[in-house]
Write an enzyme that holds these catalytic residues in place. Sequence first.
Site, PDB file in Angstrom:
ATOM      1  N   CYS B  53       0.845  -1.204   0.000  1.00  0.00           N
ATOM      2  CA  CYS B  53       0.000   0.000   0.000  1.00  0.00           C
ATOM      3  C   CYS B  53       0.880   1.253   0.000  1.00  0.00           C
ATOM      4  CB  CYS B  53      -0.916  -0.049   1.225  1.00  0.00           C
ATOM      5  SG  CYS B  53      -1.759   1.494   1.589  1.00  0.00           S
ATOM      6  N   CYS B  56       0.045   4.006   2.542  1.00  0.00           N
ATOM      7  CA  CYS B  56       0.411   3.552   3.891  1.00  0.00           C
ATOM      8  C   CYS B  56       1.886   3.855   4.157  1.00  0.00           C
ATOM      9  CB  CYS B  56       0.188   2.054   4.048  1.00  0.00           C
ATOM     10  SG  CYS B  56      -1.488   1.478   3.741  1.00  0.00           S
TER      11      CYS B  56
END
Lengths: 573, 179
Positions: B53, B56
């Site tokens: 991700c 993230c």
Amino acid sequence: MVIWLLVASALAADPVVGVAQPVDEPVVAATASPQESSGNGVSVAVTNDFEFRYWVRDQRVPSFPDRAVFNYMEQVNRTNISIGKGKWSAWAQIDQVALFANRYRLDGELVNERELVGPSAYTPLPNFLYINPEKLSASFDGGNVEVTLGDFYATFGNGVALSVNRNPQVDIDSSIQGARVTYSSDLWDVVALVGQLNRQQVFQDNPNLDIMGDRRHLVAGVRADRYGLGPAAVGAHAVMVDYVQDTGFGPSFSQLGGPDAVVAGASTELYGVGGIDWLAEADAFYYGAGDLITPNGDDWGYAAYASATAYVGPTTWQFEGKRYLNTETVNGPLGDEQYELAIAPTLEYDLAITEDSSGAVNSDDIAGGRLRVDWAADPGRLTPYASLGIFRDWDTGPLHFNTVPETIVHPFVGIEWFPGETAAIVNVGYRSDIRDGNDSGTDRQLYTDLDIKFPIGKHLHLDVAGQGEWFRWGVNPLQQEDYVEFTSSISALHGSDWAIIWYTDFTNNPLVSSKGNISEALYGALEVQVKPSDALTLKLFGGSQKEGLRCAGGQCRVLPGFSGIRAAAVGSF
Amino acid sequence: MRHLLALAALVLPLSAMADPASDFSLRDLNGDTVTLSQHAGQVVLIDFWATWCGPCKQELPHLQEMYTELGDQGFTVLAVSTDDARDKAKVKPFIRRSQFSFPVLYDTQSDVLTAYNPGKTLPFAVLVGRDGEVASLHSGYNPGDEVALRAEIEELLAHGAPSQAAPAVETAPTAAPAE
């Protein structure tokens, strides 16, 4: 939630009947809101995810070329409710889908062009509406022991023997419906489970047509992990599966026989032994069902996987190796249900997997390794890295484009850079699938993916993202044409308040069945996102996006192209 | 339809109330047990993330800064990895080379993910106050989000010292976090 109920009410009261007409502005009402609440120690969390799509189809009835009667509307909703009180908790997931304008009147006769529910799924509702209590679960946490009845996810070790989990990136949400008992202490984790596989029936991203009933395969398993053995943790597990042919609850019991597949294995993790972090797992497979026995007559298989990671100054060196023989066979009976029971580490790069390389991902006879080196030039902020994977794939089965064994060589390099408000992730790779002998040639793939975000004003950022590939086939029986394809997006972001996104896709891959709205190969779309609060994000999308193979978490699925309008709300409170 | 309306009537009154954060127990990168309840009295950010991700990864350095600078005041981060089991080998190298020092936890059975984040968005963060109540949820990350998040954390930290708090999360057997 309330709006969804109102929409559902309207749907139930007034189904669309007659000649379908495109709508200028689809009525969109949406809310997606985890709502946390408690009273007298009771906590309740409700999440609602609503999406409305207007699907544009270029099909026409020959005698009415001016009427887009094949266009239709789809509304999908997912509600999650979690309730907790003391040691008790419960969870429910309710999925609902409705079709509008999925039928038309031709010469006075009503033609049902698209069926929402197929004959293998039962529903007492009208055939344009389907509601399914997809997950139901209740748990009691008695401290060290927890008992769960109903739906749960389960993964053993590194996923080689059992990995039934949600994978929203590729719209897969399968679970096990049954009973699970876990024991946890500082030194031990033990889990025992038995139940039926519960495949999701309503998709969130894929079109819902001809919904099929569940084939509720029986699965049972146990795993024990022991921690605190010096620098080591060890675990062992066993899984048994009994596949059924028919849908519904009954066949799982009436068709119960000897186990169709049994997997037993062990894994270990060593923390910093010799300055290296180690992971290793070995599994043995036995197949009792005749249709799982390989063409070679093998009723067994095995898997071995290991990882070693060393930290040398600012660099990280990680080597992973695998040897799998007849391990994917355990997923074979689930192929047409589009999910997997066990997912071993593939050592592949998910974003670069193609129709060709997905054969290696699902290979039943493969060995190889991958070395990756990361250099933390500025830890957490700047990390260039390089990876080299080399595999030998002997599987030439029906899912493969190669008819002879092949050697796969796959280097790629990349960089992650997060200097404050700018962020960049860029990868470039080149993969060769080199077939044995001189007659089959080599499949070659050059690819890149990137995501670059930088400020262009106060609270304003531009985000350029995309991935593309150039693919040249070797020689194979299907003789696919070489192709180029990419997907891209350019976004203007005002913090998290709003975003305007322009998408451009291109493909001349003949294996892709969708067609562009700008030209046959070129797709364009615009999306506006508004986030009025942390609680809610509203999205409105119009245009076309190409079909494509998407892989995540070791599972691949062809996500269909989309042309039309869709609106959604995703939020959290 | 009557059943649907009855369900709405059931849910709506509940949605107006407050919420205690559900306790959980997970293993960290070294196999040690970490529970939410062992951080009772602290302001806790439960951050769901994954190695695949991008947003993230952009957000985590900011969380590390907050963890370092506000830790003395009673703030902690519990970073729950949502990577699949087959990707377990990727998690620890990423954390070590990034020099993140907050606890990183494996949710191998997805139990915590199901309880807190049944949606699709990552990163997803749950901010828990000193009183053990869920203060706010945050989905997604864009540059600048960390400014508002930090302000919210500092406001929660100002609501009393850890010893003055009455934690709502239930206590459970604890083990010292290894990170």
